[in-house]
Design a protein around this motif. Structure first.
Motif, PDB file in Angstrom:
ATOM      1  N   ILE A 143       0.857  -1.181   0.000  1.00 34.95           N
ATOM      2  CA  ILE A 143       0.000   0.000   0.000  1.00 34.95           C
ATOM      3  C   ILE A 143       0.900   1.240   0.000  1.00 34.95           C
ATOM      4  CG2 ILE A 143      -1.712   1.321   1.302  1.00 34.95           C
ATOM      5  CD1 ILE A 143      -2.812  -1.299   2.369  1.00 34.95           C
ATOM      6  N   ALA A 144       0.663   2.141  -0.935  1.00 37.40           N
ATOM      7  CA  ALA A 144       1.434   3.378  -0.994  1.00 37.40           C
ATOM      8  C   ALA A 144       0.877   4.371   0.024  1.00 37.40           C
ATOM      9  CB  ALA A 144       1.386   3.972  -2.393  1.00 37.40           C
ATOM     10  N   THR A 145       1.768   5.080   0.706  1.00 36.04           N
ATOM     11  CA  THR A 145       1.363   6.136   1.641  1.00 36.04           C
ATOM     12  C   THR A 145       2.174   7.390   1.337  1.00 36.04           C
ATOM     13  OG1 THR A 145       3.021   5.598   3.330  1.00 36.04           O
ATOM     14  CG2 THR A 145       0.933   4.410   3.436  1.00 36.04           C
ATOM     15  N   GLU A 146       1.738   8.507   1.855  1.00 32.30           N
ATOM     16  CA  GLU A 146       2.477   9.754   1.689  1.00 32.30           C
ATOM     17  C   GLU A 146       3.757   9.714   2.519  1.00 32.30           C
ATOM     18  OE1 GLU A 146      -1.556  12.457   1.116  1.00 32.30           O
ATOM     19  OE2 GLU A 146      -0.914  11.771   3.088  1.00 32.30           O
ATOM     20  N   SER A 147       4.801  10.362   2.032  1.00 31.81           N
ATOM     21  CA  SER A 147       6.098  10.316   2.715  1.00 31.81           C
ATOM     22  C   SER A 147       6.030  10.879   4.120  1.00 31.81           C
ATOM     23  CB  SER A 147       7.149  11.089   1.914  1.00 31.81           C
ATOM     24  OG  SER A 147       7.694  10.259   0.911  1.00 31.81           O
ATOM     25  N   TYR A 148       5.122  11.807   4.367  1.00 27.80           N
ATOM     26  CA  TYR A 148       4.885  12.306   5.720  1.00 27.80           C
ATOM     27  C   TYR A 148       3.457  11.949   6.109  1.00 27.80           C
ATOM     28  CZ  TYR A 148       9.263  14.830   6.312  1.00 27.80           C
ATOM     29  OH  TYR A 148      10.594  15.142   6.488  1.00 27.80           O
ATOM     30  N   GLY A 149       3.324  11.277   7.240  1.00 25.72           N
ATOM     31  CA  GLY A 149       2.024  10.859   7.746  1.00 25.72           C
ATOM     32  C   GLY A 149       2.216  10.215   9.106  1.00 25.72           C
ATOM     33  N   ASN A 195       1.363  -2.412   8.484  1.00 28.20           N
ATOM     34  CA  ASN A 195       2.448  -3.389   8.571  1.00 28.20           C
ATOM     35  C   ASN A 195       2.079  -4.575   9.456  1.00 28.20           C
ATOM     36  OD1 ASN A 195       4.101  -1.845   6.915  1.00 28.20           O
ATOM     37  ND2 ASN A 195       4.995  -0.718   8.615  1.00 28.20           N
ATOM     38  N   ASP A 196       1.398  -4.302  10.574  1.00 30.08           N
ATOM     39  CA  ASP A 196       1.004  -5.387  11.479  1.00 30.08           C
ATOM     40  C   ASP A 196       0.038  -6.359  10.811  1.00 30.08           C
ATOM     41  OD1 ASP A 196       2.577  -4.268  13.412  1.00 30.08           O
ATOM     42  OD2 ASP A 196       0.939  -3.364  14.552  1.00 30.08           O
ATOM     43  N   ALA A 197      -0.725  -5.849   9.839  1.00 31.45           N
ATOM     44  CA  ALA A 197      -1.662  -6.712   9.118  1.00 31.45           C
ATOM     45  C   ALA A 197      -0.982  -7.422   7.952  1.00 31.45           C
ATOM     46  CB  ALA A 197      -2.847  -5.893   8.621  1.00 31.45           C
ATOM     47  N   GLY A 198       0.329  -7.226   7.792  1.00 30.77           N
ATOM     48  CA  GLY A 198       1.059  -7.879   6.712  1.00 30.77           C
ATOM     49  C   GLY A 198       1.078  -7.100   5.421  1.00 30.77           C
ATOM     50  N   ALA A 199       0.608  -5.855   5.440  1.00 22.31           N
ATOM     51  CA  ALA A 199       0.595  -5.026   4.234  1.00 22.31           C
ATOM     52  C   ALA A 199       1.799  -4.085   4.269  1.00 22.31           C
ATOM     53  CB  ALA A 199      -0.704  -4.227   4.145  1.00 22.31           C
ATOM     54  N   SER A 200       2.785  -4.346   3.445  1.00 23.04           N
ATOM     55  CA  SER A 200       3.950  -3.467   3.398  1.00 23.04           C
ATOM     56  C   SER A 200       3.554  -2.117   2.801  1.00 23.04           C
ATOM     57  CB  SER A 200       5.059  -4.102   2.560  1.00 23.04           C
ATOM     58  OG  SER A 200       4.610  -4.328   1.221  1.00 23.04           O
ATOM     59  N   THR A 201       4.328  -1.078   3.124  1.00 23.67           N
ATOM     60  CA  THR A 201       4.025   0.262   2.635  1.00 23.67           C
ATOM     61  C   THR A 201       5.203   0.821   1.851  1.00 23.67           C
ATOM     62  OG1 THR A 201       4.809   1.326   4.677  1.00 23.67           O
ATOM     63  CG2 THR A 201       2.474   0.741   4.564  1.00 23.67           C
ATOM     64  N   VAL A 202       4.883   1.611   0.848  1.00 25.57           N
ATOM     65  CA  VAL A 202       5.889   2.333   0.070  1.00 25.57           C
ATOM     66  C   VAL A 202       5.554   3.812   0.136  1.00 25.57           C
ATOM     67  CG1 VAL A 202       6.413   0.414  -1.457  1.00 25.57           C
ATOM     68  CG2 VAL A 202       4.549   1.969  -2.043  1.00 25.57           C
ATOM     69  N   ALA A 203       6.568   4.665  -0.022  1.00 24.19           N
ATOM     70  CA  ALA A 203       6.393   6.100   0.208  1.00 24.19           C
ATOM     71  C   ALA A 203       6.291   6.877  -1.095  1.00 24.19           C
ATOM     72  CB  ALA A 203       7.566   6.628   1.036  1.00 24.19           C
ATOM     73  N   LEU A 204       5.318   7.802  -1.136  1.00 25.51           N
ATOM     74  CA  LEU A 204       5.186   8.743  -2.245  1.00 25.51           C
ATOM     75  C   LEU A 204       5.734  10.099  -1.833  1.00 25.51           C
ATOM     76  CD1 LEU A 204       1.528   8.035  -3.479  1.00 25.51           C
ATOM     77  CD2 LEU A 204       3.665   7.092  -4.406  1.00 25.51           C
TER      78      LEU A 204
END
Length: 472
Positions: free
Chosen positions: A203-209, A218-227
């Motif tokens: 799941i993509a997220t904003e670089s600041y949040g 992350n705890d649910a197993g969904a890695s995040t990438v930064a925009l």
């Protein structure tokens, strides 16, 4: 017959509470009862002025003679453990306090200083909660509620609230939905957890949040990438290179740096979702609070089939209500309900019914108008104070919301935070909001929640803040 090792639960009469006693040891029943009561008082389990059961009530529960209880109470009263007064019953004597714990060791450690000024961007002004209007809505809602409202319940949430939300969100936020596509949850974090279970990652997220939101994913197993973010919001043109299947955005007011997502980027993220089958998760955390510009409508209105709209009462009313909602594409409703479960600890029915009435009666709109005026005054006071006393400090994100970012010279964030702690200010630095995988250069700053302090303490909080900021 009472055995020495048996535990008993004595029920107080209708004006009291439960009393747990263990009649252990040797001797008569009266002696063991007196010993159990002394120990309960000495340990602090029975606080001074606690009302004890009536003679008859305790005797029935313990299976002993009423006269035995009366004699035990009388003797403990003579010893000073209890008091007995006509019309007040038997109570623990106020002087029968347990000994103070030994604090010698702890006294050697300096206690952490409690914050005097709360400038954390966490909640609205708690003192401004509309108590009278909320109580009126609660009375009307309870009077009108059908009997089935107090049964097992529907995991979607009460239909009264879902219908009121559908009407309000369409009118005020440009959301396109029907009541059967809304799922009530206990706040934004709960809604995000449900989605994380269903969607997976990355799941993509904003670089600041908020790091808390990234940890939920992350705890649910969904890695995040930064925009990357800039003055126009998230760089959604980076999405095709991330491999993300969903993106979490704060398009009305980027959190925490401020600013709306540019209209061109709104269109771009919808195009990406349509082309890839991706999903946009829209966090509309403070969409009702606008000061210097027209309200920015929800991205969800552009394509209800590819956007999940998340909202809550945490900023508009109070985080203590634990009420939030998901507006879902039709294909996701069943999956989210299965993730929620049939017997989960849902939001309370009374609060759901009350919010439904508060929305339908216009009380919610009236409260928001009042709070916009209040928060606008605070924002102007913040900006004016900084312009006068710290003109070298830049301020961003002030056109909307309940917080602002103060831009600090490079390398001064930690120094400012230490100074704030010495002055009793609770304050967030900008650093922890940065995604650890972001390629953006770190920024120094502090995040000011100007809605949180009580009205009477706001000026003093700003005075202290100015002392903590680095010199120009």
């Amino acid at each position: 017959m009472v055995h020495s090792s048996t535990e008993w639960m004595g029920q107080l009469d209708e004006q009291g509470t439960d009393l747990h006693l263990e009649l252990s040891g040797e001797g008569s029943i009266r002696a063991r009862l007196m010993h159990a009561l002394r120990e309960a008082i000495r340990s602090g389990r029975l606080a001074p002025d606690t009302r004890l059961p009536s003679y008859r009530g305790l005797a029935l529960d313990l299976g002993i003679a009423r006269n035995t209880v009366a004699a035990a109470y009388a003797e403990l009263a003579e010893e000073g453990w209890l008091t007995s007064r006509q019309g007040s019953g038997t109570r623990v004597a106020r002087r029968a306090t347990p000994p103070e714990p030994d604090t010698t060791r702890r006294a050697r450690r300096p206690a952490p200083r409690k914050a005097v000024h709360d400038l954390l961007p966490s909640s609205p002004d708690a003192a401004a909660f509309p108590r009278a209007a909320w109580l009126s809505s609660a009375r009307r809602a309870l009077t009108a509620a059908p009997n089935d409202a107090f049964g097992a319940g529907d995991p979607r949430g009460r239909p009264e609230l879902r219908q009121a939300l559908a009407e309000y969100l369409a009118r005020a936020r440009g959301v396109r939905t029907e009541a059967d596509r809304i799922v009530v949850c206990s706040g934004f974090a709960h809604g995000l957890r449900l989605l994380a279970k269903v969607l997976g990652g990355p799941i993509a997220t904003e670089s600041y949040g908020l790091a808390f939101h990234r940890s939920i994913l992350n705890d649910a197993g969904a890695s995040t990438v930064a925009l990357t973010i800039d003055s126009h919001g998230a760089r959604v043109d980076e999405l095709p290179g991330t491999g993300a299947t969903s993106v979490l955005l704060t398009p009305a007011h980027q959190y925490p740096t401020g600013g709306p997502l540019h209209p061109r980027r709104r269109a771009e993220v919808i195009d990406w979702a349509r082309a890839t089958g991706g999903l946009v998760l829209e966090d509309d955390y403070d969409g009702e609070f606008r000061y210097d510009r027209e309200p920015v409508g929800a991205v969800q209105g552009l394509d209800p089939g590819h956007v999940v709209y998340l909202g809550s009462t945490s900023k508009s009313l109070s985080p203590a209500l634990r009420l939030g909602w998901l507006v879902l594409p039709p294909a996701l409703v069943g999956d989210v309900l299965r993730a929620k479960g049939e017997r989960e600890l849902w939001s309370g029915v009374v609060d759901q019914l009350t919010l439904a009435d508060f929305l339908a009666s216009g009380g919610y709109d009236k409260h928001l108008r009042r709070m916009r005026r209040s928060y606008r005054r605070r924002r102007e006071q913040l900006v004016g104070t900084l312009a006068e006393r710290a003109p070298h400090i830049g301020v961003s994100g002030i056109a909307a919301g309940l917080h602002a970012v103060l831009e600090l010279p490079p390398g001064t964030e930690e120094t400012a935070l230490r100074a704030a702690r010495r002055l009793g200010i609770a304050l967030d630095g900008l650093g922890p909001y940065r995604h650890p995988a972001s390629t953006m250069p770190p920024r120094d700053g502090v995040v000011i929640g100007y809605a949180t302090p009580p009205e009477h303490g706001f000026t003093a909080a700003l005075d202290a803040l100015c002392l903590a900021l680095p010199d120009g």
